[in-house]
Design a protein around this motif. Structure first.
Motif, mmCIF file in Angstrom:
data_model
loop_
_atom_site.group_PDB
_atom_site.id
_atom_site.type_symbol
_atom_site.label_atom_id
_atom_site.label_comp_id
_atom_site.label_asym_id
_atom_site.label_seq_id
_atom_site.Cartn_x
_atom_site.Cartn_y
_atom_site.Cartn_z
ATOM 1 N N ASN A 97 16.973 14.115 -10.488
ATOM 2 C CA ASN A 97 15.780 14.726 -11.073
ATOM 3 C C ASN A 97 14.995 15.439 -9.987
ATOM 4 O OD1 ASN A 97 14.660 12.407 -13.724
ATOM 5 N ND2 ASN A 97 16.513 13.590 -13.515
ATOM 6 N N ALA A 98 14.131 16.327 -10.395
ATOM 7 C CA ALA A 98 13.221 16.984 -9.458
ATOM 8 C C ALA A 98 11.921 17.295 -10.180
ATOM 9 C CB ALA A 98 13.833 18.265 -8.900
ATOM 10 N N VAL A 99 10.807 17.115 -9.480
ATOM 11 C CA VAL A 99 9.490 17.421 -10.037
ATOM 12 C C VAL A 99 8.766 18.363 -9.083
ATOM 13 C CG1 VAL A 99 7.311 16.508 -10.910
ATOM 14 C CG2 VAL A 99 9.399 15.129 -11.094
ATOM 15 N N LEU A 100 8.299 19.491 -9.608
ATOM 16 C CA LEU A 100 7.523 20.462 -8.830
ATOM 17 C C LEU A 100 6.077 20.381 -9.282
ATOM 18 C CD1 LEU A 100 10.535 21.598 -8.935
ATOM 19 C CD2 LEU A 100 9.523 23.815 -8.435
ATOM 20 N N VAL A 101 5.175 20.138 -8.340
ATOM 21 C CA VAL A 101 3.746 20.063 -8.650
ATOM 22 C C VAL A 101 3.041 21.190 -7.921
ATOM 23 C CG1 VAL A 101 1.679 18.624 -8.633
ATOM 24 C CG2 VAL A 101 3.935 17.552 -8.815
ATOM 25 N N GLN A 102 2.270 21.977 -8.670
ATOM 26 C CA GLN A 102 1.476 23.041 -8.052
ATOM 27 C C GLN A 102 0.004 22.681 -8.193
ATOM 28 O OE1 GLN A 102 0.541 27.074 -9.822
ATOM 29 N NE2 GLN A 102 2.076 27.682 -8.317
ATOM 30 N N GLY A 103 -0.685 22.607 -7.075
ATOM 31 C CA GLY A 103 -2.102 22.280 -7.079
ATOM 32 C C GLY A 103 -2.930 23.387 -6.443
ATOM 33 N N ALA A 104 -4.212 23.393 -6.746
ATOM 34 C CA ALA A 104 -5.102 24.409 -6.195
ATOM 35 C C ALA A 104 -5.254 24.264 -4.691
ATOM 36 C CB ALA A 104 -6.468 24.310 -6.877
ATOM 37 N N PHE A 105 -5.163 23.036 -4.178
ATOM 38 C CA PHE A 105 -5.348 22.780 -2.756
ATOM 39 C C PHE A 105 -4.022 22.606 -2.027
ATOM 40 C CE2 PHE A 105 -9.173 20.556 -4.709
ATOM 41 C CZ PHE A 105 -9.969 21.681 -4.624
ATOM 42 N N ALA A 106 -3.133 21.783 -2.574
ATOM 43 C CA ALA A 106 -1.874 21.449 -1.885
ATOM 44 C C ALA A 106 -0.781 22.478 -2.126
ATOM 45 C CB ALA A 106 -1.385 20.075 -2.335
ATOM 46 N N ASP A 107 -1.008 23.404 -3.058
ATOM 47 C CA ASP A 107 -0.021 24.427 -3.430
ATOM 48 C C ASP A 107 1.222 23.743 -4.008
ATOM 49 O OD1 ASP A 107 0.873 26.969 -3.877
ATOM 50 O OD2 ASP A 107 1.273 27.447 -1.793
ATOM 51 N N ASP A 108 2.433 24.139 -3.605
ATOM 52 C CA ASP A 108 3.652 23.627 -4.229
ATOM 53 C C ASP A 108 4.251 22.474 -3.431
ATOM 54 O OD1 ASP A 108 3.561 25.563 -6.240
ATOM 55 O OD2 ASP A 108 4.652 27.020 -5.019
ATOM 56 N N GLN A 109 4.605 21.414 -4.149
ATOM 57 C CA GLN A 109 5.331 20.296 -3.552
ATOM 58 C C GLN A 109 6.466 19.901 -4.482
ATOM 59 O OE1 GLN A 109 2.979 17.044 -2.135
ATOM 60 N NE2 GLN A 109 1.745 18.325 -0.807
ATOM 61 N N VAL A 110 7.557 19.400 -3.900
ATOM 62 C CA VAL A 110 8.745 19.052 -4.664
ATOM 63 C C VAL A 110 9.155 17.618 -4.356
ATOM 64 C CG1 VAL A 110 11.116 19.703 -5.251
ATOM 65 C CG2 VAL A 110 9.509 21.454 -4.432
ATOM 66 N N LEU A 111 9.434 16.840 -5.396
ATOM 67 C CA LEU A 111 9.964 15.493 -5.244
ATOM 68 C C LEU A 111 11.334 15.459 -5.908
ATOM 69 C CD1 LEU A 111 6.669 15.251 -5.855
ATOM 70 C CD2 LEU A 111 7.167 12.821 -5.625
ATOM 71 N N VAL A 112 12.333 14.931 -5.195
ATOM 72 C CA VAL A 112 13.702 14.890 -5.705
ATOM 73 C C VAL A 112 14.242 13.470 -5.563
ATOM 74 C CG1 VAL A 112 16.053 15.799 -5.481
ATOM 75 C CG2 VAL A 112 14.099 17.292 -5.042
ATOM 76 N N GLY A 113 14.955 12.998 -6.575
ATOM 77 C CA GLY A 113 15.567 11.672 -6.493
ATOM 78 C C GLY A 113 16.444 11.416 -7.695
ATOM 79 N N LYS A 114 17.207 10.352 -7.656
ATOM 80 C CA LYS A 114 18.087 10.020 -8.770
ATOM 81 C C LYS A 114 17.264 9.659 -10.002
ATOM 82 C CE LYS A 114 22.469 8.799 -6.624
ATOM 83 N NZ LYS A 114 23.595 7.833 -6.599
ATOM 84 N N GLY A 115 17.645 10.255 -11.120
ATOM 85 C CA GLY A 115 16.884 10.053 -12.342
ATOM 86 C C GLY A 115 17.595 9.234 -13.386
ATOM 87 N N ALA A 116 18.797 8.769 -13.094
ATOM 88 C CA ALA A 116 19.547 7.960 -14.049
ATOM 89 C C ALA A 116 20.374 6.940 -13.283
ATOM 90 C CB ALA A 116 20.448 8.847 -14.904
ATOM 91 N N GLY A 117 20.756 5.886 -13.995
ATOM 92 C CA GLY A 117 21.524 4.821 -13.367
ATOM 93 C C GLY A 117 20.702 3.555 -13.227
ATOM 94 N N LYS A 118 21.378 2.398 -13.217
ATOM 95 C CA LYS A 118 20.646 1.139 -13.262
ATOM 96 C C LYS A 118 19.847 0.845 -11.996
ATOM 97 C CE LYS A 118 24.233 -2.155 -11.718
ATOM 98 N NZ LYS A 118 24.968 -3.393 -12.080
#
Length: 403
Positions: A273-294
């Motif tokens: 999975n990946a999540v992109l967050v855009q903020g007024a102060f921090a601008d763009d940040q990306v978090l990536v990690g496994k999104g499935a599996g036990k």
């Protein structure tokens, strides 16, 4: 430090992942003492003495002071969680449907009984997006949040696009590896990602939006022609969940998107999975990690167990009066030449093509009208990501002859 006694509901993929992760982390001040399951006769890797059938065996046990809910029945899950909170027993859940559909009620129960509920494992597997939004982004003006929220569909699309497997082969592989359920409807039709997006919106914008009000289109109708179209242009297809804040409203939807090599999402493959967050102060940040599996999801649940043991709870973002609205988006819509779409639903058409075996149209359309258009059989939509606020594709170029 107090050692919590856990009453666990459900011992499927995530429940077993939690047990394994907890066994490997003896420093966590908690232990599983009872597990409620639907079938007591099923063979399991633990002693039968730990398993019970009646939820009351856990909920009415005064020694149990932490409830972990990991079942697949959203209605029953809400009853269990509500009962636990009323008894002032902290709750952890990974049931994204239950949380998304009842988040306003859960927040009210948490406040009324001064008892925390955490649900990091309900959203994006091993990515700590809820805690990130709650803590790091608590003072940020989040403008946009989007990403690959479902590991099952990303795994399937990787196999189909990168390895030229059929949709059926890719789905079966996802099921064998524990990334997709026996009934994959919630994953492949975009409902799972929609539930997760609903939860994320609460923590990003301070707005509760019921998942029924979020547009969703899955990957089940993607055709070979769509894949060929993407490959010829150096693009990939990803199922994205997205919410964008405007002045006094926001848009939200889940749908396949074309993604270019310039996007950080382009190289996110398989069950990641990946999540992109855009903020007024921090601008763009990306978090990536496994999104499935036990184990990835089990670890997310374990992190909530540890958080409860350390007296953590979510702080609530200031409630916003914004409402969700439909928006005009640029999309690629493919269809069967025998059943062409209603082109009049588009506010602007930049290109259309009708061949012997397939057709497509590229243009701008209101998402309400898009919902109507997709009721037509043999029709699929992929968002082009051509809007100015998007980062994936600044400008698409097309080589097909205009019909």
């Amino acid at each position: 430090m107090k050692k919590y006694k856990i009453g666990l509901f459900g011992f499927g993929c995530v429940g077993q992942g939690l047990h394994e992760a907890l066994s490997d982390n003896p420093q966590v001040a908690a232990e599983i003492v009872k597990i409620c399951v639907k079938n007591l006769d099923k063979e399991r890797p633990l002693s039968k003495d730990k398993f019970v059938f009646d939820p009351k065996s856990i909920l009415e046990d005064e020694d149990i002071d932490l409830i972990v809910e990991l079942i697949d029945d959203a209605k029953l899950a809400f009853e269990i969680v509500s009962d636990a909170l009323r008894q002032r027993k902290p709750v952890i859940s990974a049931n994204k449907k239950m949380v998304a559909e009842n988040l306003d009620k859960l927040i009210a129960l948490q406040q009324e009984y001064d008892t925390p509920i955490l649900y990091e494992g309900a959203v994006c597997g091993s990515i700590p997006i809820i805690k990130t939004l709650t803590d790091y982004y608590s003072l940020e003006n989040v403008l946009e949040i989007k990403g690959i929220f479902n590991g099952s569909t990303n795994y399937i699309l990787t196999k189909v696009i990168e390895e030229n497997k059929s949709y059926k082969e890719a789905l079966e592989a996802a099921q064998v590896n524990g990334f997709a359920e026996t009934d994959p409807t919630l994953d492949v039709e975009g409902y799972d990602a929609k539930y997760k997006l609903s939860i994320v919106i609460e923590h990003a914008f301070g707005v509760h939006v019921h998942p029924d009000n979020i547009f969703n289109q899955g990957i089940q109708d993607i055709t070979k022609s769509d894949i060929t179209f993407a490959k010829e242009r150096g693009l990939k297809i990803k199922l994205l969940a997205k919410a964008v804040k405007y002045n006094n409203y926001f848009s939200a939807y889940v749908a396949p998107h074309f993604v270019s090599k310039e996007s950080p999402l382009y190289h996110v493959e398989n069950e990641y999975n990946a999540v992109l967050v855009q903020g007024a102060f921090a601008d763009d940040q990306v978090l990536v990690g496994k999104g499935a599996g036990k184990l990835p999801t089990g670890l997310a649940v374990l992190s909530d167990v540890n958080a409860i043991a350390n007296n953590y709870r979510y702080s609530q973002r200031q409630v916003s009066s914004m409402a969700i609205q439909s928006t005009v988006e640029e999309v690629y819509v493919s269809f069967s030449p025998e059943q062409p779409v209603n082109f009049n639903l588009f506010t602007n058409v930049s290109e259309k093509y009708i061949g012997q075996n397939s057709g497509y149209v590229i243009g701008e359309i209101n998402t309400d009208s898009l919902q109507e258009l997709l009721t037509n059989a043999d029709t699929n939509v992929i968002f082009t990501s051509g809007a100015k606020e998007e980062i994936e594709i600044h400008r698409l170029t097309y080589s097909y002859e205009i019909g």
